[in-house]
Design an enzyme around this catalytic site. Structure first.
Site, short mmCIF file in Angstrom:
data_model
loop_
_atom_site.label_atom_id
_atom_site.label_comp_id
_atom_site.label_asym_id
_atom_site.label_seq_id
_atom_site.Cartn_x
_atom_site.Cartn_y
_atom_site.Cartn_z
N GLU A 107 -6.22 -11.00 -1.46
CA GLU A 107 -6.74 -10.91 -0.08
C GLU A 107 -8.32 -10.66 -0.49
O GLU A 107 -9.00 -9.61 -0.40
CB GLU A 107 -6.40 -9.60 0.85
CG GLU A 107 -4.82 -9.74 1.00
CD GLU A 107 -4.57 -8.23 1.75
OE1 GLU A 107 -5.36 -7.55 2.37
OE2 GLU A 107 -3.42 -8.11 2.09
N GLU A 126 0.81 -1.21 -0.08
CA GLU A 126 0.10 0.02 -0.07
C GLU A 126 0.76 1.15 -0.09
O GLU A 126 0.78 2.20 0.80
CB GLU A 126 -0.74 0.26 1.13
CG GLU A 126 -1.95 -1.14 1.39
CD GLU A 126 -2.76 -1.23 2.36
OE1 GLU A 126 -2.67 -0.27 3.28
OE2 GLU A 126 -3.57 -2.23 2.38
C1 XIL Z 1 -6.22 -6.83 8.09
C2 XIL Z 1 -6.51 -7.87 9.12
O1 XIL Z 1 -7.34 -8.80 8.77
C3 XIL Z 1 -6.88 -7.44 10.40
O2 XIL Z 1 -7.06 -8.52 11.50
C4 XIL Z 1 -6.27 -6.44 11.13
O3 XIL Z 1 -6.80 -5.78 12.20
C5 XIL Z 1 -6.07 -5.24 10.12
O4 XIL Z 1 -5.28 -5.89 9.07
N1 XIL Z 1 -4.79 -5.07 3.75
C6 XIL Z 1 -3.60 -5.73 4.22
C7 XIL Z 1 -3.81 -6.83 5.50
O5 XIL Z 1 -2.88 -5.84 3.49
O6 XIL Z 1 -2.82 -6.86 6.15
C8 XIL Z 1 -5.16 -6.16 6.32
O7 XIL Z 1 -5.46 -7.05 7.18
C9 XIL Z 1 -6.48 -5.75 5.33
C10 XIL Z 1 -6.10 -4.78 4.52
#
Ligand code: XIL
Length: 381
Positions: A268, A163
């Protein structure tokens, strides 16, 4: 009548067992996702610590049956793995890697350099001021080298930078960017490659279908390659809604990254079934109970119309992934069941969302069977 061969008898016996009325509805029959996907792409899931440590046995069963790739949802992020400078906590990460190896899975490391879930010490000196560029680069080097070396040859691919680019294509004004400038990205890739030359290295982000962001990421990939650095893939996070983005926008992004000479990873994936809260609301409106209820409309289950739309959306996405499997290396869901999903608390806490392939009772949603069928049809072509 011909005497049945042993193989044929076995098949008939299997068919009888499969049709047994005791079989529960929506239970996934053979083949599973991981079997049906063959070598089109890897099919993965993120693991939380209850799953990593085997406490959530029902989820672990699903993971082993359905997926061939894992990523840690949180425990490898810098605030957990190096909470204090020089004090690494590898307990959960070691167990996670062990789980992947025991189950013959492709293991991804998430994530080395990210502005979020990073401990404050990373950017500060002992007086609380921002550290110099030189100090931050050394901290990055030490963090990346220590973590990547520990799992050398075992973790096969790393989300090196997460990001760093905004939707309009500009750099995110993170501490890494503010203190080091855009060089923090090539440096991170250089350090990761030096620590494990065999590991695949990825850039990972969300909303990568946004034209501005897409073009900036393509530029970034090209510039890393021009510098002679290794980059194997672009991870598209895939936190999506039922209506947005359009499949055309998504397809265009997949094509753009693939044309830049890297693999596309859907890293994701989750599809929220809930309305998107407005971003511009003042705290007074956001705090009202009425607004909260309006944003959390399905606490006891999805109405048929929404459930239908959700299934269609997930199905359309998988059709897109299957049709583009020559460009896509992995599709990873961000969690196993709806009950565990971070979407229940993001972007608004305390909601009941339905974004994943398995429901709160650990049952496969009907879409799982549909995806398996889509894969089977593609396999037969
Ligand atoms: C999220 C997790 O799922 C949560 O449990 C945590 O509180 C915050 O992070 N982008 C990403 C992930 O790259 O690492 C994030 O994961 C969601 C957004």
């Amino acid at each position: 009548m011909k005497v049945l061969t042993p193989v044929l008898s076995l098949c008939i016996a299997f068919a009888i067992v499969s049709c047994s009325p005791h079989r529960k509805e929506n239970e996934v029959k053979e083949p599973s996702l991981r079997e049906a996907v063959k070598d089109k792409f890897l099919i993965g899931t993120a693991l939380n610590t209850n799953q990593i440590w085997g406490k959530d046995t029902a989820a672990v069963k699903i993971v082993k049956e359905q997926f061939n790739s894992i990523v840690a949802e949180n425990c490898m992020k810098s605030m957990y793995i190096q909470p204090v400078e020089g004090e690494f906590n590898f307990k959960d990460a070691d167990k996670f890697v062990e789980f992947g190896e025991q189950n013959n899975m492709f293991i991804t490391g998430h994530t080395l350099i990210w502005h979020s879930q990073a401990p404050d010490w990373f950017f500060r000196d002992d007086k609380g001021k921002d550290v110099s560029k030189e100090v931050l680069i050394e901290r990055m080097r030490n963090h990346i080298t220590t973590v990547v070396s520990r799992y050398k040859g075992r973790i096969k691919g790393w989300d090196v930078v997460n990001e760093a680019i905004l939707d309009d294509g500009s750099w995110r004004d993170s501490k890494f960017y503010k203190i080091i400038g855009e060089d923090f990205i090539p440096l991170a890739f250089e350090f990761a490659h030096a620590a494990d030359p065999e590991a695949e290295l990825y850039y990972n982000d969300y909303n990568e279908w946004h034209a501005g962001k897409r073009d900036a990421i393509v530029k970034l990939v090209n510039s890393l390659k021009e510098k002679g650095l290794r980059i194997d893939g672009v991870g598209m996070q895939g936190h999506l809604g039922i209506d947005h983005p359009s499949l055309d926008e998504y397809r265009a992004a997949i094509d753009a990254y693939f044309s830049a000479g890297v693999e596309v990873l859907i890293t994701e994936l989750d599809v929220s079934a809930l309305p998107s809260p407005r971003r511009d609301i003042g705290a007074n409106i956001a705090d009202t109970e009425a607004y909260r209820q309006e944003m959390n409309p399905y606490t006891t289950g999805l109405p048929d119309s929404i459930s239908f739309a959700w299934n269609k959306r997930m199905g359309d996405l998988f059709t897109l992934f299957i049709d583009n499997s020559d460009k896509i290396g992995r599709v990873t869901l961000w969690g196993v069941t709806d009950g565990d999903s971070w979407k229940n608390d993001f972007p608004m806490p305390g909601r009941t969302d339905y974004p994943l392939l398995f429901d709160r009772r650990y049952k496969a949603k009907p879409i799982v069977k549909e995806i398996i069928n889509k894969l089977k049809v593609k396999n037969e072509k």
